[in-house]
Design a protein around this motif. Sequence first.
Motif, PDB file in Angstrom:
ATOM      1  N   PHE A  49       0.806  -1.212   0.000  1.00  0.00           N
ATOM      2  CA  PHE A  49       0.000   0.000   0.000  1.00  0.00           C
ATOM      3  C   PHE A  49       0.844   1.269   0.000  1.00  0.00           C
ATOM      4  O   PHE A  49       0.424   2.288  -0.556  1.00  0.00           O
ATOM      5  CB  PHE A  49      -1.022  -0.015   1.139  1.00  0.00           C
ATOM      6  CG  PHE A  49      -2.264  -0.771   0.733  1.00  0.00           C
ATOM      7  CD1 PHE A  49      -3.306  -0.119   0.097  1.00  0.00           C
ATOM      8  CD2 PHE A  49      -2.352  -2.134   0.933  1.00  0.00           C
ATOM      9  CE1 PHE A  49      -4.424  -0.821  -0.319  1.00  0.00           C
ATOM     10  CE2 PHE A  49      -3.463  -2.844   0.525  1.00  0.00           C
ATOM     11  CZ  PHE A  49      -4.512  -2.185  -0.102  1.00  0.00           C
ATOM     12  N   VAL A  52       1.598   1.581  -3.665  1.00  0.00           N
ATOM     13  CA  VAL A  52       0.419   2.047  -4.401  1.00  0.00           C
ATOM     14  C   VAL A  52       0.185   3.530  -4.128  1.00  0.00           C
ATOM     15  O   VAL A  52      -0.120   4.307  -5.049  1.00  0.00           O
ATOM     16  CB  VAL A  52      -0.827   1.208  -4.037  1.00  0.00           C
ATOM     17  CG1 VAL A  52      -2.105   1.849  -4.552  1.00  0.00           C
ATOM     18  CG2 VAL A  52      -0.684  -0.208  -4.574  1.00  0.00           C
ATOM     19  N   THR A  53       0.348   3.955  -2.880  1.00  0.00           N
ATOM     20  CA  THR A  53       0.165   5.362  -2.534  1.00  0.00           C
ATOM     21  C   THR A  53       1.175   6.239  -3.264  1.00  0.00           C
ATOM     22  O   THR A  53       0.816   7.290  -3.822  1.00  0.00           O
ATOM     23  CB  THR A  53       0.282   5.561  -1.008  1.00  0.00           C
ATOM     24  OG1 THR A  53      -0.733   4.781  -0.371  1.00  0.00           O
ATOM     25  CG2 THR A  53       0.141   7.018  -0.619  1.00  0.00           C
TER      26      THR A  53
END
Length: 131
Positions: A49, A52-53
């Motif tokens: 994540f 992805v961020t």
Amino acid sequence: MRLQIEIAGVLLIGLALIHAVFPRYFRWREELACLSDLHREVYKVHTLFIGVTVLLMGILCLSQANELVSTRLGRRVLLGLFLFWFARLFVQFFGYSSSLWRGKRFETTMHVLFSLLWIYLSTVFLIGGLG
């Protein structure tokens, strides 16, 4: 400033893609084997994540640079990005032990390069955010 935001976007997309090689490069199979299943999975999911961020930050900067620098909301987003990357810069020097890189050629080079990247991103987002 728009060009600098776009350059930051390209750099962030590249940084996000680097996350794909982390498990192999850092030998997570061996290194994380001693962790409980829960801790190992949290580690992997959080890394995913973060990647992805960072990818989404890059896409935003690359695709919406004009809006980021020319609107009130965009400048506030840039100030938020500044806070994020400035915090990352702080952690670079105070969150990691210097024993991880000092005296090691490759690790020192990476420490310096990533420090410069965090400085660049912080500076671009601060200047863009202040308009």
